[in-house]
Design a protein around this motif. Sequence first.
Motif, PDB file in Angstrom:
ATOM      1  N   ILE A  59       0.845  -1.179   0.000  1.00 44.97           N
ATOM      2  CA  ILE A  59       0.000   0.000   0.000  1.00 44.97           C
ATOM      3  C   ILE A  59       0.886   1.235   0.000  1.00 44.97           C
ATOM      4  O   ILE A  59       1.763   1.398   0.841  1.00 44.97           O
ATOM      5  CB  ILE A  59      -0.923   0.020   1.234  1.00 44.97           C
ATOM      6  CG1 ILE A  59      -1.907  -1.158   1.154  1.00 44.97           C
ATOM      7  CG2 ILE A  59      -1.674   1.343   1.314  1.00 44.97           C
ATOM      8  CD1 ILE A  59      -2.834  -1.270   2.326  1.00 44.97           C
ATOM      9  N   ASP A  60       0.671   2.086  -1.008  1.00 40.79           N
ATOM     10  CA  ASP A  60       1.393   3.351  -1.078  1.00 40.79           C
ATOM     11  C   ASP A  60       0.592   4.346  -0.238  1.00 40.79           C
ATOM     12  O   ASP A  60      -0.357   4.963  -0.720  1.00 40.79           O
ATOM     13  CB  ASP A  60       1.467   3.791  -2.557  1.00 40.79           C
ATOM     14  CG  ASP A  60       2.017   5.208  -2.690  1.00 40.79           C
ATOM     15  OD1 ASP A  60       2.424   5.797  -1.656  1.00 40.79           O
ATOM     16  OD2 ASP A  60       2.026   5.719  -3.820  1.00 40.79           O
ATOM     17  N   TRP A  61       0.946   4.440   1.042  1.00 40.95           N
ATOM     18  CA  TRP A  61       0.140   5.240   1.967  1.00 40.95           C
ATOM     19  C   TRP A  61       0.059   6.696   1.565  1.00 40.95           C
ATOM     20  O   TRP A  61      -0.938   7.372   1.836  1.00 40.95           O
ATOM     21  CB  TRP A  61       0.656   5.111   3.395  1.00 40.95           C
ATOM     22  CG  TRP A  61       0.269   3.784   3.987  1.00 40.95           C
ATOM     23  CD1 TRP A  61       1.095   2.717   4.192  1.00 40.95           C
ATOM     24  CD2 TRP A  61      -1.037   3.377   4.404  1.00 40.95           C
ATOM     25  NE1 TRP A  61       0.394   1.659   4.695  1.00 40.95           N
ATOM     26  CE2 TRP A  61      -0.929   2.035   4.852  1.00 40.95           C
ATOM     27  CE3 TRP A  61      -2.283   4.001   4.420  1.00 40.95           C
ATOM     28  CZ2 TRP A  61      -2.009   1.314   5.323  1.00 40.95           C
ATOM     29  CZ3 TRP A  61      -3.355   3.285   4.898  1.00 40.95           C
ATOM     30  CH2 TRP A  61      -3.227   1.951   5.349  1.00 40.95           C
ATOM     31  N   GLY A  62       1.130   7.168   0.890  1.00 40.13           N
ATOM     32  CA  GLY A  62       1.127   8.555   0.456  1.00 40.13           C
ATOM     33  C   GLY A  62      -0.058   8.838  -0.440  1.00 40.13           C
ATOM     34  O   GLY A  62      -0.718   9.871  -0.345  1.00 40.13           O
ATOM     35  N   ILE A 101      -2.766   6.300  -1.064  1.00 37.40           N
ATOM     36  CA  ILE A 101      -3.985   5.647  -0.587  1.00 37.40           C
ATOM     37  C   ILE A 101      -4.516   6.286   0.701  1.00 37.40           C
ATOM     38  O   ILE A 101      -5.721   6.384   0.912  1.00 37.40           O
ATOM     39  CB  ILE A 101      -3.730   4.133  -0.367  1.00 37.40           C
ATOM     40  CG1 ILE A 101      -3.430   3.456  -1.720  1.00 37.40           C
ATOM     41  CG2 ILE A 101      -4.931   3.455   0.289  1.00 37.40           C
ATOM     42  CD1 ILE A 101      -4.554   3.509  -2.735  1.00 37.40           C
ATOM     43  N   GLY A 102      -3.599   6.729   1.565  1.00 35.49           N
ATOM     44  CA  GLY A 102      -3.991   7.293   2.857  1.00 35.49           C
ATOM     45  C   GLY A 102      -5.147   8.281   2.772  1.00 35.49           C
ATOM     46  O   GLY A 102      -6.223   8.031   3.336  1.00 35.49           O
ATOM     47  N   TYR A 104      -8.311   6.739   1.453  1.00 34.59           N
ATOM     48  CA  TYR A 104      -8.928   5.843   2.436  1.00 34.59           C
ATOM     49  C   TYR A 104      -9.761   6.648   3.445  1.00 34.59           C
ATOM     50  O   TYR A 104     -10.907   6.316   3.736  1.00 34.59           O
ATOM     51  CB  TYR A 104      -7.834   5.040   3.141  1.00 34.59           C
ATOM     52  CG  TYR A 104      -8.344   4.205   4.296  1.00 34.59           C
ATOM     53  CD1 TYR A 104      -9.100   3.052   4.071  1.00 34.59           C
ATOM     54  CD2 TYR A 104      -8.059   4.559   5.607  1.00 34.59           C
ATOM     55  CE1 TYR A 104      -9.564   2.287   5.117  1.00 34.59           C
ATOM     56  CE2 TYR A 104      -8.528   3.807   6.673  1.00 34.59           C
ATOM     57  CZ  TYR A 104      -9.284   2.671   6.421  1.00 34.59           C
ATOM     58  OH  TYR A 104      -9.730   1.916   7.460  1.00 34.59           O
ATOM     59  N   ASN A 117      -4.213  -4.456  -6.814  1.00 35.06           N
ATOM     60  CA  ASN A 117      -3.568  -4.131  -5.546  1.00 35.06           C
ATOM     61  C   ASN A 117      -4.387  -4.763  -4.413  1.00 35.06           C
ATOM     62  O   ASN A 117      -5.243  -4.133  -3.794  1.00 35.06           O
ATOM     63  CB  ASN A 117      -3.495  -2.606  -5.384  1.00 35.06           C
ATOM     64  CG  ASN A 117      -2.590  -2.218  -4.207  1.00 35.06           C
ATOM     65  OD1 ASN A 117      -2.319  -3.029  -3.324  1.00 35.06           O
ATOM     66  ND2 ASN A 117      -2.123  -0.983  -4.221  1.00 35.06           N
ATOM     67  N   VAL A 146      -5.095  -3.233  -0.828  1.00 37.01           N
ATOM     68  CA  VAL A 146      -6.074  -2.152  -0.711  1.00 37.01           C
ATOM     69  C   VAL A 146      -7.485  -2.740  -0.574  1.00 37.01           C
ATOM     70  O   VAL A 146      -8.298  -2.283   0.236  1.00 37.01           O
ATOM     71  CB  VAL A 146      -5.989  -1.191  -1.923  1.00 37.01           C
ATOM     72  CG1 VAL A 146      -7.132  -0.164  -1.870  1.00 37.01           C
ATOM     73  CG2 VAL A 146      -4.652  -0.472  -1.927  1.00 37.01           C
ATOM     74  N   LEU A 201      -7.761  -4.008   2.844  1.00 38.14           N
ATOM     75  CA  LEU A 201      -7.909  -2.904   3.799  1.00 38.14           C
ATOM     76  C   LEU A 201      -9.370  -2.455   3.879  1.00 38.14           C
ATOM     77  O   LEU A 201      -9.942  -2.289   4.960  1.00 38.14           O
ATOM     78  CB  LEU A 201      -7.028  -1.727   3.363  1.00 38.14           C
ATOM     79  CG  LEU A 201      -7.153  -0.450   4.208  1.00 38.14           C
ATOM     80  CD1 LEU A 201      -6.574  -0.666   5.592  1.00 38.14           C
ATOM     81  CD2 LEU A 201      -6.447   0.726   3.503  1.00 38.14           C
ATOM     82  N   THR A 260     -11.883  -2.978   7.042  1.00 40.38           N
ATOM     83  CA  THR A 260     -12.512  -1.807   7.660  1.00 40.38           C
ATOM     84  C   THR A 260     -14.022  -2.004   7.785  1.00 40.38           C
ATOM     85  O   THR A 260     -14.619  -1.724   8.831  1.00 40.38           O
ATOM     86  CB  THR A 260     -12.226  -0.546   6.814  1.00 40.38           C
ATOM     87  OG1 THR A 260     -10.823  -0.442   6.631  1.00 40.38           O
ATOM     88  CG2 THR A 260     -12.751   0.697   7.513  1.00 40.38           C
TER      89      THR A 260
END
Lengths: 337, 221
Positions: free
Chosen positions: B4-7, B9-10, B13, B189, B192, B195, B199
């Motif tokens: 996960i590319d948090w930059g 996806i963050g 999300y 991906n 994701v 995730l 959730t």
Amino acid sequence: MVRFDGVSKTFTVGKQTVVAVENVSLTIEQGEIFAIIGYSGAGKSTLVRLINGLERVTSGTVTVDGVDVTALSESRLRPVRSGIGMIFQQFNLFRSRTVAGNVAYPLKVAGWPREKRAARVAELLEFVGLADRARSYPDQLSGGQKQRVGIARALATSPTLLLADESTSALDPETTQEVLRLLQKVNRELGVTVVVITHEMDVVRSIADRVAVLDRGRVVEQDTVFEVFSNPKTDTARRFVGTVIRDRPTSGDLDRLRQSHSGRLVTAQVREGGGVGPILAGAADLGVSFEIVYGGISALQDRSFGSLTLELRGPDAGIDALLARLREHTDVEEVAA
Amino acid sequence: MSGIDWGMIGPLYVRAFGQTLYMVSVAMLAGGVAGLVLGTLLYTTRRGGLLQNRLFYAVLNFAVNLIRPIPFILLLAFIGPVTLAVVGTQIGTEAVIFPLAIAASFAVSRIVEQNLVTIDPGVIEAARAMGASPLRIILTLLVPEALGPLILGYTFMFIAVVDASAVAGIIGGGGLGDLAIVYGYQRFNYPVTLLAVVTIIVIVQLVQVLGNALARRALRR
């Protein structure tokens, strides 16, 4: 207080018409405890619901305190209902409300202000002996306690009439007596007229002043409780009386008596001031001997009544003379050989 | 499979999470209230009910049966013109809330009806015998008497609405379902997708635990 005039009620279920109440006329007097007894399906629950208009008549009129309730619309009936208390076999308490909440509900319906409600609820719970359970929920109470809450709730708005629909049928014998004593207290101390619907003759004997016997929607007998018990005129009434007073031998008892007693068997009614004793005392003069083989004497509303089954031995002429003397004072039935 | 590319996806999300909560809570609120009214009407107008009315019941019953079987993804498309008239747009998160609330109200109405039916008729008769009007009985007695099962029913509906909201992406409504499909599934991906699914599972579990606890309090057992 309550008057039924030629009241009938029929239900239509699909294409079938069921007659629940047929041409009933009766009057319930102010201040009395009036019982309506009948087997299940006799129409007694329907009959009592015609009084507060929970069921509407098909024909005839029902008058409560001079008001013809059969002529009132549903909304006009509501204030009338507010003045009539009702208790039920299954108590029908609100499970979501506390004991105090249950008793307060009819007061809210009647528009009492909050501060007056609390005082009235406390007073009522005191009256039924449940002051310490005000904050309990119905699920936490025993059957007898639930019915006492039911009674407190029914009395909240100080009704002059209380309808008790099989109010003790879900209770054990001891609790039944406890609830009946409370109903009696309601009648005597508050002067509330009580209509008791039941299938138990014991309930009638314990508290009622007068009784109507209902059979398949019709009132077949109606009199004081003493009169119906001591002198039932219909088979239905006799069967009900027989459930609590066992002074008359059944046919099985008679068969057994017959085997051990070879003399003539007669059953004589015993009534207050009936004078059966002195007549029997003179039996020996007629050459007749007697033995009491079955029977019993009960007291009801402070008067005694009952019946005795006797075995008579001696010459037939003497026995016939004795029976003739007895018949001058009371009812005597010779039990067929 | 990539991580996960948090930059990137963050923020997506967080936005999707917010959209899902927004859609579900507003739809549940509106649908819950409307469903309570419809369900109470179904219950009171049915045969033997406080406000017995055969025609009204038949019509309402038919309407409920008409709307309920339509899969949500089709309802979304099908009532588009109505959504446009009511909300002013046919796309976006707000445009999802309207059909979601419609679907929820009809489903809730059945749940409410089913739970009210379990109330002992004797309790209602007792209230009538006290002179209580049908309106008073409806407002002060029906819901409290059936509160425990109703809470469980609403919990069940909340989860069904979370489920339905997953297709919001079809009309640009966003949400966790959309995130899982667009950024997870379609871009291969998997994390994701996972995730988003996890959730949703956590939301559902929390709501169920809360619902059970409230119902237990209402039932006092």
